[in-house]
Design an enzyme around this catalytic site. Structure first.
Site, PDB file in Angstrom:
ATOM      1  N   LYS A  82       3.804-113.757 -17.433  1.00  0.00           N
ATOM      2  CA  LYS A  82       2.640-114.298 -16.608  1.00  0.00           C
ATOM      3  C   LYS A  82       2.900-115.372 -15.517  1.00  0.00           C
ATOM      4  CE  LYS A  82      -1.184-112.569 -19.010  1.00  0.00           C
ATOM      5  NZ  LYS A  82      -2.536-112.869 -19.624  1.00  0.00           N
TER       6      LYS A  82
ATOM      7  N   LYS B 185       4.890-101.831 -20.909  1.00  0.00           N
ATOM      8  CA  LYS B 185       3.625-101.688 -21.730  1.00  0.00           C
ATOM      9  C   LYS B 185       2.444-101.328 -20.835  1.00  0.00           C
ATOM     10  CE  LYS B 185       1.029-105.598 -22.367  1.00  0.00           C
ATOM     11  NZ  LYS B 185       0.601-106.571 -22.872  1.00  0.00           N
TER      12      LYS B 185
ATOM     13  N   LYS C  78      -3.708-103.522 -18.242  1.00  0.00           N
ATOM     14  CA  LYS C  78      -5.183-103.790 -17.634  1.00  0.00           C
ATOM     15  C   LYS C  78      -4.952-104.258 -16.219  1.00  0.00           C
ATOM     16  CE  LYS C  78      -6.844-106.882 -20.904  1.00  0.00           C
ATOM     17  NZ  LYS C  78      -7.616-107.140 -21.834  1.00  0.00           N
TER      18      LYS C  78
HETATM   19  P1  TYM Z   1      -5.278-108.530 -25.044  1.00  0.00           P
HETATM   20  O1  TYM Z   1      -6.749-109.043 -24.449  1.00  0.00           O
HETATM   21  O2  TYM Z   1      -4.309-108.634 -24.031  1.00  0.00           O
HETATM   22  O3  TYM Z   1      -5.199-107.227 -25.659  1.00  0.00           O
HETATM   23  C1  TYM Z   1      -6.311-107.016 -26.823  1.00  0.00           C
HETATM   24  C2  TYM Z   1      -5.388-106.412 -27.675  1.00  0.00           C
HETATM   25  O4  TYM Z   1      -4.899-104.998 -27.445  1.00  0.00           O
HETATM   26  C3  TYM Z   1      -3.406-104.962 -27.696  1.00  0.00           C
HETATM   27  N1  TYM Z   1      -2.932-104.358 -26.586  1.00  0.00           N
HETATM   28  C4  TYM Z   1      -1.974-103.098 -26.902  1.00  0.00           C
HETATM   29  N2  TYM Z   1      -1.771-102.469 -27.976  1.00  0.00           N
HETATM   30  C5  TYM Z   1      -1.145-101.256 -27.839  1.00  0.00           C
HETATM   31  N3  TYM Z   1      -0.524-100.804 -26.526  1.00  0.00           N
HETATM   32  C6  TYM Z   1      -0.675-101.630 -25.324  1.00  0.00           C
HETATM   33  N4  TYM Z   1      -0.343-101.176 -24.264  1.00  0.00           N
HETATM   34  C7  TYM Z   1      -1.613-102.847 -25.433  1.00  0.00           C
HETATM   35  N5  TYM Z   1      -2.075-103.688 -24.552  1.00  0.00           N
HETATM   36  C8  TYM Z   1      -2.766-104.620 -25.400  1.00  0.00           C
HETATM   37  C9  TYM Z   1      -3.208-106.485 -27.712  1.00  0.00           C
HETATM   38  O5  TYM Z   1      -1.974-106.505 -28.529  1.00  0.00           O
HETATM   39  C10 TYM Z   1      -4.542-106.895 -28.607  1.00  0.00           C
HETATM   40  O6  TYM Z   1      -4.343-106.909 -29.909  1.00  0.00           O
HETATM   41  N6  TYM Z   1      -4.197-113.154 -26.697  1.00  0.00           N
HETATM   42  C11 TYM Z   1      -4.984-112.019 -26.944  1.00  0.00           C
HETATM   43  C12 TYM Z   1      -6.272-112.132 -27.274  1.00  0.00           C
HETATM   44  C13 TYM Z   1      -6.624-113.257 -28.347  1.00  0.00           C
HETATM   45  C14 TYM Z   1      -6.377-112.948 -29.816  1.00  0.00           C
HETATM   46  C15 TYM Z   1      -6.673-114.285 -30.249  1.00  0.00           C
HETATM   47  C16 TYM Z   1      -5.719-111.830 -30.446  1.00  0.00           C
HETATM   48  C17 TYM Z   1      -7.167-114.519 -28.056  1.00  0.00           C
HETATM   49  N7  TYM Z   1      -7.124-115.058 -29.481  1.00  0.00           N
HETATM   50  C18 TYM Z   1      -6.663-114.474 -31.614  1.00  0.00           C
HETATM   51  C19 TYM Z   1      -5.795-112.132 -31.867  1.00  0.00           C
HETATM   52  C20 TYM Z   1      -6.122-113.289 -32.455  1.00  0.00           C
HETATM   53  C21 TYM Z   1      -4.970-110.889 -25.748  1.00  0.00           C
HETATM   54  O7  TYM Z   1      -4.456-111.361 -24.918  1.00  0.00           O
HETATM   55  O8  TYM Z   1      -5.038-109.763 -25.921  1.00  0.00           O
END
Ligand code: TYM
Length: 337
Positions: free
Chosen positions: A120, A202, A205
């Site tokens: 990032k 990956k 979004k």
């Molecule tokens: P975020 O918002 O990027 O994504 C949310 C969830 O979706 C999963 N994910 C995917 N899984 C499979 N294939 C993909 N291409 C893919 N893209 C995203 C992510 O692994 C995630 O589970 N930091 C986290 C949000 C967060 C969080 C937390 C998660 C904040 N605090 C505490 C768990 C516990 C994030 O940015 O996810």
């Protein structure tokens, strides 16, 4: 009484998602499907991580809209506020407070090694802010505040989760048992859904190429078009193998949605080409998402109901998390008021 006992024994699940833009099929398969499936068996606590989202610049009007839409979409995906706690992170002040405390137990070197930070900070080279760097200790605070046993996430969050475990162990090592050390809960299939345009990356979004991802709210004709354009290889037989990242990815998506194994998929498409397979994957995804899209339209139109849900979620989340925050602050030596 028996019922009460089993309630007490239920393990705690915590997870969160950032409300930054579109929620994708990757988010849905990698995380959200598990979120909803776990609700009967466990005490589930879910959050919209809006504090995390401002580590990259957000347009205020779009941001507000995205938060409400993401809240409605998660309800539509099946997050059930009668069974689970579902709140907006910035509504619960304990998160930012514990994050500060944990910042002081997290090493600069550890945060520097986070691959998501490296990615990032390259992508947003003009805005490598301290929040982006400290993001994983806020994530640790989210999880540790609820004494979570398990955290359902996609594979890309594994490194952040390992860091959360290290922070918890370090704090417990200094002050005695304070935080539960959480385990990741990563699905066997679909933990990393890849871009439809570059299957070595990956599905994300924030990808500028909209054909690289399917959004949960994409219309059926758009979904069909995106799958038809998905990058594959010059082979023509549907099977899982080396050098077939595009097909492997489509098989992963199809398997997650239909429950079929790779072998069963290979059998189903014996003698058929990639064209037929792509259409079948698209149709399965369209059918999976159709009821979610219908429910979304209903929820997003009812702002009063959304508010009722997120207010209730915040109240419950605060009640649980305050206990852990107080405990941690007391151990450090703060005077508790
Ligand atoms: P975020 O918002 O990027 O994504 C949310 C969830 O979706 C999963 N994910 C995917 N899984 C499979 N294939 C993909 N291409 C893919 N893209 C995203 C992510 O692994 C995630 O589970 N930091 C986290 C949000 C967060 C969080 C937390 C998660 C904040 N605090 C505490 C768990 C516990 C994030 O940015 O996810």
């Amino acid at each position: 009484m028996e019922e009460q006992k089993s309630q007490v024994k239920k393990k705690v699940i915590f997870s969160a998602i950032q409300p930054s833009g579109t929620i994708t099929l990757g988010n849905y398969i990698g995380a959200l499907k598990n979120w909803t499936n776990l609700q009967d068996e466990f005490n589930c606590i879910y959050a919209l991580a809006d504090l995390h989202a401002i580590t990259v610049r957000q347009n205020p009007k779009d941001f507000k809209k995205n938060i409400l839409e993401a809240y409605a979409l998660l309800l539509a995906c099946g997050v059930d506020v009668e069974k689970s706690i579902f709140f907006i992170q910035s509504h619960v002040h304990t998160h930012a407070e514990l994050a500060w405390v944990l910042n002081c137990y997290t090493q600069f070197g550890e945060l520097s090694r986070m691959t998501q930070f490296k990615d990032k900070s390259q992508k947003h080279a003009d805005n490598v802010n301290v929040g982006l760097f400290a993001y994983p200790s806020l994530m640790a605070a989210d999880i540790l505040l609820y004494q979570a046993d398990m955290v359902p996430v996609g594979a890309d969050q594994k490194q952040h989760l390992e860091l959360s475990r290290n922070i918890a162990e370090r704090f417990n090592g200094i002050y005695g048992n304070t935080f539960k050390v959480p385990d990741p809960y990563i699905p066997k299939t679909g933990a990393k859904i890849m871009s439809l345009q570059d299957p070595t990356r990956k599905m994300s979004k924030s990808d500028e190429n909209v054909n690289s991802f399917v959004a949960v709210l994409d219309k059926p004709d758009v979904i069909m078009k995106k799958f038809k354009r998905a990058v594959t290889d010059s082979d023509a037989r549907v099977f899982y193998g080396d050098g077939k990242e595009g097909i492997n990815n489509l098989m992963g998506i199809y398997s997650s949605v239909t429950g079929l194994t790779n072998q069963q998929i290979e059998k189903e498409f014996e003698g058929k080409g990639y064209g037929d397979f792509k259409v079948a994957v698209a149709e399965a995804v369209i059918e999976e998402l159709r009821p979610i899209q219908e429910r979304f339209d209903k929820y997003i139109a009812d702002k009063a109901y959304l508010k009722e849900c997120y207010d209730k979620g915040a109240e419950l989340a605060l009640r649980f998390s305050q206990r852990t925050l107080d405990k941690a602050m007391k151990k450090v030596g703060f005077v508790i008021k």
